[in-house]
Write a protein that holds these residues in place. Structure first.
Motif, PDB file in Angstrom:
ATOM      1  N   ILE A  67     -63.512 -25.890  -8.115  1.00 27.46           N
ATOM      2  CA  ILE A  67     -63.461 -24.508  -7.083  1.00 27.46           C
ATOM      3  C   ILE A  67     -64.549 -23.576  -8.074  1.00 27.46           C
ATOM      4  O   ILE A  67     -65.260 -22.711  -7.613  1.00 27.46           O
ATOM      5  CB  ILE A  67     -62.129 -23.908  -7.417  1.00 27.46           C
ATOM      6  N   GLN A  68     -64.806 -23.590  -9.403  1.00 26.85           N
ATOM      7  CA  GLN A  68     -65.547 -22.779 -10.227  1.00 26.85           C
ATOM      8  C   GLN A  68     -67.145 -23.285  -9.597  1.00 26.85           C
ATOM      9  O   GLN A  68     -68.064 -22.081  -9.426  1.00 26.85           O
ATOM     10  CB  GLN A  68     -65.493 -23.110 -11.593  1.00 26.85           C
ATOM     11  N   ASN A  69     -67.254 -24.431  -9.493  1.00 29.19           N
ATOM     12  CA  ASN A  69     -68.694 -25.022  -8.731  1.00 29.19           C
ATOM     13  C   ASN A  69     -69.013 -24.478  -7.501  1.00 29.19           C
ATOM     14  O   ASN A  69     -69.826 -23.926  -7.141  1.00 29.19           O
ATOM     15  CB  ASN A  69     -68.724 -26.451  -8.813  1.00 29.19           C
ATOM     16  N   ARG A  70     -67.878 -24.465  -6.639  1.00 29.27           N
ATOM     17  CA  ARG A  70     -68.163 -23.781  -5.396  1.00 29.27           C
ATOM     18  C   ARG A  70     -68.448 -22.288  -5.443  1.00 29.27           C
ATOM     19  O   ARG A  70     -69.282 -21.866  -4.641  1.00 29.27           O
ATOM     20  CB  ARG A  70     -66.886 -23.954  -4.408  1.00 29.27           C
ATOM     21  N   LEU A  71     -67.579 -21.634  -6.141  1.00 31.82           N
ATOM     22  CA  LEU A  71     -68.010 -20.117  -6.443  1.00 31.82           C
ATOM     23  C   LEU A  71     -69.293 -19.893  -6.923  1.00 31.82           C
ATOM     24  O   LEU A  71     -70.083 -18.902  -6.693  1.00 31.82           O
ATOM     25  CB  LEU A  71     -66.918 -19.727  -7.575  1.00 31.82           C
ATOM     26  N   ASP A  72     -69.849 -20.603  -8.039  1.00 35.42           N
ATOM     27  CA  ASP A  72     -70.993 -20.533  -8.638  1.00 35.42           C
ATOM     28  C   ASP A  72     -72.187 -20.650  -7.582  1.00 35.42           C
ATOM     29  O   ASP A  72     -73.058 -20.156  -7.410  1.00 35.42           O
ATOM     30  CB  ASP A  72     -71.344 -21.758  -9.565  1.00 35.42           C
ATOM     31  N   SER A  73     -71.960 -21.984  -6.492  1.00 39.13           N
ATOM     32  CA  SER A  73     -72.914 -21.971  -5.573  1.00 39.13           C
ATOM     33  C   SER A  73     -72.862 -21.024  -4.357  1.00 39.13           C
ATOM     34  O   SER A  73     -73.901 -20.738  -3.847  1.00 39.13           O
ATOM     35  CB  SER A  73     -72.663 -23.222  -4.983  1.00 39.13           C
ATOM     36  N   LEU A  74     -71.666 -20.136  -4.010  1.00 33.22           N
ATOM     37  CA  LEU A  74     -71.616 -19.243  -3.055  1.00 33.22           C
ATOM     38  C   LEU A  74     -72.406 -17.859  -3.852  1.00 33.22           C
ATOM     39  O   LEU A  74     -73.131 -17.166  -3.355  1.00 33.22           O
ATOM     40  CB  LEU A  74     -70.123 -18.664  -2.926  1.00 33.22           C
ATOM     41  N   ILE A  75     -72.128 -17.775  -5.142  1.00 28.85           N
ATOM     42  CA  ILE A  75     -72.707 -16.423  -5.827  1.00 28.85           C
ATOM     43  C   ILE A  75     -74.277 -16.540  -5.722  1.00 28.85           C
ATOM     44  O   ILE A  75     -75.015 -15.534  -5.758  1.00 28.85           O
ATOM     45  CB  ILE A  75     -71.997 -16.348  -7.238  1.00 28.85           C
ATOM     46  N   THR A  76     -74.601 -17.826  -6.196  1.00 33.85           N
ATOM     47  CA  THR A  76     -76.161 -17.905  -6.442  1.00 33.85           C
ATOM     48  C   THR A  76     -76.892 -18.168  -4.990  1.00 33.85           C
ATOM     49  O   THR A  76     -78.217 -18.249  -5.000  1.00 33.85           O
ATOM     50  CB  THR A  76     -76.206 -19.214  -7.453  1.00 33.85           C
ATOM     51  N   GLY A  77     -76.196 -18.090  -3.928  1.00 28.13           N
ATOM     52  CA  GLY A  77     -76.758 -18.367  -2.743  1.00 28.13           C
ATOM     53  C   GLY A  77     -77.255 -19.781  -2.484  1.00 28.13           C
ATOM     54  O   GLY A  77     -77.914 -20.069  -1.578  1.00 28.13           O
ATOM     55  N   LYS A  78     -76.533 -20.756  -3.073  1.00 32.63           N
ATOM     56  CA  LYS A  78     -77.014 -22.279  -2.708  1.00 32.63           C
ATOM     57  C   LYS A  78     -76.234 -22.975  -2.004  1.00 32.63           C
ATOM     58  O   LYS A  78     -76.297 -23.940  -1.371  1.00 32.63           O
ATOM     59  CB  LYS A  78     -76.888 -22.945  -4.210  1.00 32.63           C
ATOM     60  N   GLY A  95     -58.297 -21.056   0.915  1.00 34.20           N
ATOM     61  CA  GLY A  95     -58.244 -22.565   1.240  1.00 34.20           C
ATOM     62  C   GLY A  95     -59.722 -23.363   1.238  1.00 34.20           C
ATOM     63  O   GLY A  95     -59.817 -24.457   0.811  1.00 34.20           O
ATOM     64  N   ILE A  96     -60.560 -22.454   1.791  1.00 36.88           N
ATOM     65  CA  ILE A  96     -61.892 -22.709   1.881  1.00 36.88           C
ATOM     66  C   ILE A  96     -62.361 -23.190   0.362  1.00 36.88           C
ATOM     67  O   ILE A  96     -63.218 -23.943  -0.025  1.00 36.88           O
ATOM     68  CB  ILE A  96     -62.753 -21.619   2.474  1.00 36.88           C
ATOM     69  N   LEU A  97     -62.235 -22.196  -0.808  1.00 34.32           N
ATOM     70  CA  LEU A  97     -62.538 -22.591  -2.000  1.00 34.32           C
ATOM     71  C   LEU A  97     -61.707 -23.667  -2.721  1.00 34.32           C
ATOM     72  O   LEU A  97     -62.331 -24.384  -3.405  1.00 34.32           O
ATOM     73  CB  LEU A  97     -62.170 -21.061  -2.871  1.00 34.32           C
ATOM     74  N   THR A  98     -60.470 -23.932  -2.174  1.00 34.30           N
ATOM     75  CA  THR A  98     -59.557 -24.689  -3.040  1.00 34.30           C
ATOM     76  C   THR A  98     -59.472 -26.190  -2.184  1.00 34.30           C
ATOM     77  O   THR A  98     -58.854 -27.039  -2.577  1.00 34.30           O
ATOM     78  CB  THR A  98     -58.242 -24.373  -3.178  1.00 34.30           C
ATOM     79  N   ASN A  99     -60.465 -26.306  -1.318  1.00 38.99           N
ATOM     80  CA  ASN A  99     -60.693 -27.624  -0.337  1.00 38.99           C
ATOM     81  C   ASN A  99     -59.308 -27.892   0.376  1.00 38.99           C
ATOM     82  O   ASN A  99     -58.863 -28.906   0.452  1.00 38.99           O
ATOM     83  CB  ASN A  99     -61.125 -28.625  -1.312  1.00 38.99           C
ATOM     84  N   GLN A 100     -58.623 -26.816   0.827  1.00 44.04           N
ATOM     85  CA  GLN A 100     -57.371 -26.724   1.259  1.00 44.04           C
ATOM     86  C   GLN A 100     -56.059 -27.353   0.479  1.00 44.04           C
ATOM     87  O   GLN A 100     -55.307 -27.745   1.042  1.00 44.04           O
ATOM     88  CB  GLN A 100     -57.390 -27.678   2.763  1.00 44.04           C
ATOM     89  N   GLN A 101     -56.272 -27.600  -0.850  1.00 44.01           N
ATOM     90  CA  GLN A 101     -55.347 -27.570  -1.470  1.00 44.01           C
ATOM     91  C   GLN A 101     -54.571 -26.467  -2.356  1.00 44.01           C
ATOM     92  O   GLN A 101     -55.080 -25.522  -2.483  1.00 44.01           O
ATOM     93  CB  GLN A 101     -55.694 -28.562  -2.705  1.00 44.01           C
ATOM     94  N   SER A 102     -53.341 -26.632  -2.659  1.00 44.39           N
ATOM     95  CA  SER A 102     -52.895 -25.486  -3.524  1.00 44.39           C
ATOM     96  C   SER A 102     -53.570 -25.243  -4.994  1.00 44.39           C
ATOM     97  O   SER A 102     -54.048 -26.253  -5.399  1.00 44.39           O
ATOM     98  CB  SER A 102     -51.160 -25.559  -3.645  1.00 44.39           C
ATOM     99  N   LEU A 103     -53.403 -23.943  -5.421  1.00 42.62           N
ATOM    100  CA  LEU A 103     -54.097 -23.596  -6.563  1.00 42.62           C
ATOM    101  C   LEU A 103     -53.397 -24.466  -7.789  1.00 42.62           C
ATOM    102  O   LEU A 103     -54.098 -24.925  -8.559  1.00 42.62           O
ATOM    103  CB  LEU A 103     -53.965 -22.066  -6.734  1.00 42.62           C
ATOM    104  N   ILE A 104     -52.184 -24.408  -7.829  1.00 44.31           N
ATOM    105  CA  ILE A 104     -51.382 -24.976  -8.903  1.00 44.31           C
ATOM    106  C   ILE A 104     -50.222 -25.999  -8.210  1.00 44.31           C
ATOM    107  O   ILE A 104     -49.324 -25.335  -7.533  1.00 44.31           O
ATOM    108  CB  ILE A 104     -50.688 -23.770  -9.639  1.00 44.31           C
ATOM    109  N   GLU A 105     -50.416 -27.210  -8.496  1.00 42.86           N
ATOM    110  CA  GLU A 105     -49.571 -28.268  -7.573  1.00 42.86           C
ATOM    111  C   GLU A 105     -48.453 -28.593  -8.672  1.00 42.86           C
ATOM    112  O   GLU A 105     -47.444 -29.130  -8.305  1.00 42.86           O
ATOM    113  CB  GLU A 105     -50.200 -29.325  -7.177  1.00 42.86           C
ATOM    114  N   ALA A 106     -48.612 -28.429 -10.129  1.00 39.74           N
ATOM    115  CA  ALA A 106     -47.417 -28.703 -11.147  1.00 39.74           C
ATOM    116  C   ALA A 106     -47.422 -27.669 -12.154  1.00 39.74           C
ATOM    117  O   ALA A 106     -48.675 -27.119 -12.406  1.00 39.74           O
ATOM    118  CB  ALA A 106     -48.059 -30.062 -11.617  1.00 39.74           C
TER     119      ALA A 106
END
Length: 199
Positions: A67-78, A95-106
């Motif tokens: 998720i952090q990598n996705r956010l990084d790519s969004l912020i830097t315009g990549k 869900g777009i950031l988490t790849n449609q998975q829950s943030l905390i599963e356990a």
């Protein structure tokens, strides 16, 4: 005759004193053995809990790092294509950031630790073990109660769903996920140290 009675009283008295002292000695040994058994049981439970939590943290770290990598790519315009998908909605779709998975599963558990504290067994641990366990469980609380909660609070904030201010919102998420991933790496280290201290 009186001398015999006095000797009998003295010997009976000494026998009673010895019996009481011996019973107290046996009772003290039994208490120590019981406490040692309870201590070992508590340490076994805590060790199992730490291993489980360490596995949960490893799973979290992998997911939250992505998720952090996705956010990084969004912020830097990549990743313009991902940004276009996000802007198609009139709200922030996590869900777009988490790849449609829950943030905390356990969730991370502290049941064994809290039980040992409530039963007073922690006072039987050596200082180093107590210190390591206190550190790991305090950091675990910070991670759950502060860092994860701040991400959820940001997501549920009305301001975060204003699509015209998406860059600022994504930057805030990026900061929080950066902190979360860093804390997860620290947690893994603390779990390893605490498990070593127990072993």
């Amino acid at each position: 005759m009186q001398k015999l009675n006095i000797k009998k009283y003295i010997s009976d008295g000494l026998l009673i004193v010895f019996s009481v002292l011996f019973a107290l000695f046996i009772n003290k040994i039994a208490e120590r053995m019981d406490m040692q058994t309870r201590k070992e049981t508590a340490l076994t439970s805590i060790r199992s809990e730490l291993y489980r939590n360490s596995g949960v943290i490893a799973m979290w770290n992998e997911k939250h790092g992505a998720i952090q990598n996705r956010l990084d790519s969004l912020i830097t315009g990549k990743n313009d294509s991902l940004m276009k998908v996000m802007l198609q909605n009139d709200y922030l779709d996590l869900g777009i950031l988490t790849n449609q998975q829950s943030l905390i599963e356990a969730v991370l558990s502290d049941t064994a630790w809290e039980s040992a504290k409530a039963a007073g067994i922690v006072s039987q641990f050596d200082f180093d073990t107590t210190q390591k366990l206190t550190n790991v469980y305090k950091m675990q609380t910070v991670l759950m109660d502060d860092t994860v909660r701040s991400i959820l609070d940001l997501y549920f904030s009305r301001e975060s769903h204003k699509m015209d201010d998406m860059d600022a919102t994504l930057f805030q998420f990026h900061l929080r996920f950066h902190e979360l991933v860093g804390q997860e790496i620290l947690m893994k280290q603390l779990y390893d140290e605490a498990i070593t201290a127990i072993d």
